[in-house]
Design a protein around this motif. Structure first.
Motif, PDB file in Angstrom:
ATOM      1  N   LYS A 116      40.444  51.521  26.339  1.00  0.00           N
ATOM      2  CA  LYS A 116      39.389  52.528  26.299  1.00  0.00           C
ATOM      3  C   LYS A 116      38.621  52.554  24.985  1.00  0.00           C
ATOM      4  O   LYS A 116      37.627  53.277  24.874  1.00  0.00           O
ATOM      5  N   ASP A 117      39.063  51.767  24.001  1.00  0.00           N
ATOM      6  CA  ASP A 117      38.276  51.680  22.773  1.00  0.00           C
ATOM      7  C   ASP A 117      37.205  50.596  22.868  1.00  0.00           C
ATOM      8  O   ASP A 117      36.496  50.314  21.901  1.00  0.00           O
ATOM      9  N   SER A 118      37.060  49.997  24.047  1.00  0.00           N
ATOM     10  CA  SER A 118      36.029  48.980  24.258  1.00  0.00           C
ATOM     11  C   SER A 118      34.647  49.620  24.257  1.00  0.00           C
ATOM     12  O   SER A 118      34.484  50.812  24.543  1.00  0.00           O
ATOM     13  N   SER A 119      33.642  48.827  23.975  1.00  0.00           N
ATOM     14  CA  SER A 119      32.270  49.333  23.951  1.00  0.00           C
ATOM     15  C   SER A 119      31.711  49.450  25.368  1.00  0.00           C
ATOM     16  O   SER A 119      32.231  48.826  26.304  1.00  0.00           O
ATOM     17  N   PRO A 120      30.656  50.247  25.564  1.00  0.00           N
ATOM     18  CA  PRO A 120      30.025  50.341  26.886  1.00  0.00           C
ATOM     19  C   PRO A 120      29.611  48.980  27.438  1.00  0.00           C
ATOM     20  O   PRO A 120      29.796  48.706  28.629  1.00  0.00           O
ATOM     21  N   SER A 121      29.049  48.117  26.585  1.00  0.00           N
ATOM     22  CA  SER A 121      28.616  46.809  27.075  1.00  0.00           C
ATOM     23  C   SER A 121      29.814  45.963  27.502  1.00  0.00           C
ATOM     24  O   SER A 121      29.715  45.178  28.470  1.00  0.00           O
ATOM     25  N   GLU A 122      30.945  46.114  26.836  1.00  0.00           N
ATOM     26  CA  GLU A 122      32.158  45.380  27.227  1.00  0.00           C
ATOM     27  C   GLU A 122      32.657  45.864  28.579  1.00  0.00           C
ATOM     28  O   GLU A 122      33.137  45.062  29.397  1.00  0.00           O
ATOM     29  N   LEU A 123      32.560  47.164  28.829  1.00  0.00           N
ATOM     30  CA  LEU A 123      32.977  47.693  30.126  1.00  0.00           C
ATOM     31  C   LEU A 123      32.079  47.169  31.234  1.00  0.00           C
ATOM     32  O   LEU A 123      32.566  46.735  32.287  1.00  0.00           O
ATOM     33  N   ILE A 124      30.770  47.191  31.016  1.00  0.00           N
ATOM     34  CA  ILE A 124      29.832  46.671  32.008  1.00  0.00           C
ATOM     35  C   ILE A 124      30.136  45.210  32.308  1.00  0.00           C
ATOM     36  O   ILE A 124      30.204  44.782  33.472  1.00  0.00           O
ATOM     37  N   ARG A 125      30.325  44.434  31.258  1.00  0.00           N
ATOM     38  CA  ARG A 125      30.605  43.002  31.418  1.00  0.00           C
ATOM     39  C   ARG A 125      31.907  42.790  32.192  1.00  0.00           C
ATOM     40  O   ARG A 125      31.975  41.929  33.080  1.00  0.00           O
ATOM     41  N   ALA A 126      32.934  43.581  31.877  1.00  0.00           N
ATOM     42  CA  ALA A 126      34.226  43.434  32.543  1.00  0.00           C
ATOM     43  C   ALA A 126      34.124  43.772  34.026  1.00  0.00           C
ATOM     44  O   ALA A 126      34.715  43.094  34.875  1.00  0.00           O
ATOM     45  N   ILE A 127      33.373  44.817  34.358  1.00  0.00           N
ATOM     46  CA  ILE A 127      33.194  45.178  35.776  1.00  0.00           C
ATOM     47  C   ILE A 127      32.537  44.035  36.532  1.00  0.00           C
ATOM     48  O   ILE A 127      32.951  43.672  37.641  1.00  0.00           O
ATOM     49  N   GLN A 129      32.523  40.858  35.739  1.00  0.00           N
ATOM     50  CA  GLN A 129      33.428  39.702  35.806  1.00  0.00           C
ATOM     51  C   GLN A 129      34.439  39.854  36.931  1.00  0.00           C
ATOM     52  O   GLN A 129      34.639  38.924  37.722  1.00  0.00           O
ATOM     53  N   VAL A 130      35.093  41.011  37.013  1.00  0.00           N
ATOM     54  CA  VAL A 130      36.087  41.170  38.078  1.00  0.00           C
ATOM     55  C   VAL A 130      35.409  41.239  39.441  1.00  0.00           C
ATOM     56  O   VAL A 130      35.976  40.797  40.451  1.00  0.00           O
ATOM     57  N   HIS A 131      34.186  41.771  39.485  1.00  0.00           N
ATOM     58  CA  HIS A 131      33.443  41.790  40.749  1.00  0.00           C
ATOM     59  C   HIS A 131      33.211  40.371  41.262  1.00  0.00           C
ATOM     60  O   HIS A 131      33.228  40.113  42.469  1.00  0.00           O
ATOM     61  N   HIS A 132      33.024  39.434  40.347  1.00  0.00           N
ATOM     62  CA  HIS A 132      32.828  38.028  40.705  1.00  0.00           C
ATOM     63  C   HIS A 132      34.155  37.290  40.912  1.00  0.00           C
ATOM     64  O   HIS A 132      34.151  36.077  41.138  1.00  0.00           O
ATOM     65  N   GLY A 133      35.256  38.017  40.794  1.00  0.00           N
ATOM     66  CA  GLY A 133      36.553  37.379  40.984  1.00  0.00           C
ATOM     67  C   GLY A 133      37.082  36.685  39.746  1.00  0.00           C
ATOM     68  O   GLY A 133      38.011  35.876  39.830  1.00  0.00           O
ATOM     69  N   GLU A 134      36.509  37.001  38.579  1.00  0.00           N
ATOM     70  CA  GLU A 134      36.937  36.384  37.327  1.00  0.00           C
ATOM     71  C   GLU A 134      37.804  37.355  36.527  1.00  0.00           C
ATOM     72  O   GLU A 134      37.460  38.528  36.402  1.00  0.00           O
ATOM     73  N   PRO A 135      38.905  36.897  35.950  1.00  0.00           N
ATOM     74  CA  PRO A 135      39.743  37.776  35.121  1.00  0.00           C
ATOM     75  C   PRO A 135      38.957  38.268  33.913  1.00  0.00           C
ATOM     76  O   PRO A 135      38.108  37.552  33.372  1.00  0.00           O
ATOM     77  N   SER A 136      39.223  39.496  33.499  1.00  0.00           N
ATOM     78  CA  SER A 136      38.588  40.053  32.311  1.00  0.00           C
ATOM     79  C   SER A 136      39.647  40.803  31.516  1.00  0.00           C
ATOM     80  O   SER A 136      40.187  41.806  31.986  1.00  0.00           O
ATOM     81  N   LEU A 137      39.964  40.302  30.331  1.00  0.00           N
ATOM     82  CA  LEU A 137      41.040  40.873  29.532  1.00  0.00           C
ATOM     83  C   LEU A 137      40.549  41.257  28.144  1.00  0.00           C
ATOM     84  O   LEU A 137      39.823  40.496  27.500  1.00  0.00           O
ATOM     85  N   HIS A 138      40.944  42.423  27.700  1.00  0.00           N
ATOM     86  CA  HIS A 138      40.702  42.825  26.313  1.00  0.00           C
ATOM     87  C   HIS A 138      41.387  41.802  25.410  1.00  0.00           C
ATOM     88  O   HIS A 138      42.452  41.283  25.754  1.00  0.00           O
TER      89      HIS A 138
END
Length: 230
Positions: A116-127, A129-138
């Motif tokens: 939860k200390d990630s930035s808003p842009s990191e959250l958008i990017r992670a969503i 990535q997983v939507h495309h079936g790609e792993p997204s890890l802090h």
């Protein structure tokens, strides 16, 4: 939201279910996604049991899943949702980076794990990535996984099998419960739990509860229906 981030959003909206027991967190994420554009928040839930129900009702593309919630936690909710809706992508969004949260969550089927200390842009990017079936890890979580993969194999467990009670205690250790919490759950004394933990570590040639939790996850001992000798 910066234009560069907005340009990452696809024309078709990504349907999102927000699961968090804090209303202010859900409201903040909803506002962020609305500002970014390209997302549709189809439902919210404040605990794991509600998340399972809302996932069935709303059929989201991506679920943002908190882990520590009252009642059913996010790990069990993830497990149940993936078993019923394997096409759903789950992105863990939590404050916890402990091994006994990270590995069970990924084992349960989460495709991403963000702090939860990630930035808003990191959250958008992670969503996305997983939507495309790609792993997204802090980065912190990615390092943990790489270290675990690179860690030398431990000694082989002793031929002496765990008893049914020891297996139960090991399961609860893997869920992150303390000795007292295990004692309350199993209706035995805390000293008896400590004795069980000591025997488990000795039989498996492990040095700590964390190693025991990782062993349970790696060996699939946290799965339902596992067997052990009484």
């Amino acid at each position: 939201m910066a234009k560069k981030t907005v340009q990452l959003i696809e024309e078709s909206s990504v349907r999102v279910l927000i699961v968090d027991d804090h209303a202010i967190v859900r409201k903040g994420i909803r506002a962020l996604l609305s500002e970014a554009g390209g997302f549709e928040v189809v439902a919210e839930a404040d605990n794991g049991q509600a998340a399972v129900l809302r996932a069935q009702e709303s059929q989201p593309d991506v679920i943002l899943m908190d882990l520590l919630m009252p009642g059913m936690d996010g790990i069990e909710a993830t497990r149940q949702i993936i078993s019923r809706q394997p096409q759903t992508r789950i992105l863990v969004l939590t404050s916890f980076a402990a091994d006994n949260k990270v590995f069970p969550a990924i084992k349960a089927g989460a495709l991403g794990y963000l702090l939860k200390d990630s930035s808003p842009s990191e959250l958008i990017r992670a969503i996305l990535q997983v939507h495309h079936g790609e792993p997204s890890l802090h980065p912190t979580i990615a390092r943990k996984l790489l270290q675990e993969i690179a860690r030398p194999a431990e000694l082989q467990p002793t031929p002496e099998a765990l008893t049914a009670r020891e297996v139960m205690v090991l399961q609860l250790i893997a869920q992150g419960l303390s000795n007292q919490e295990i004692a309350d759950r199993v209706a035995i004394s805390e000293s008896t739990v400590r004795a069980h933990v000591s025997r488990i570590l000795a039989k498996l040639h492990l040095a700590s509860r964390t190693q025991a939790a990782l062993y349970a996850v790696r060996e699939g001992l946290t799965d339902a229906g596992m067997r052990a000798e009484a």
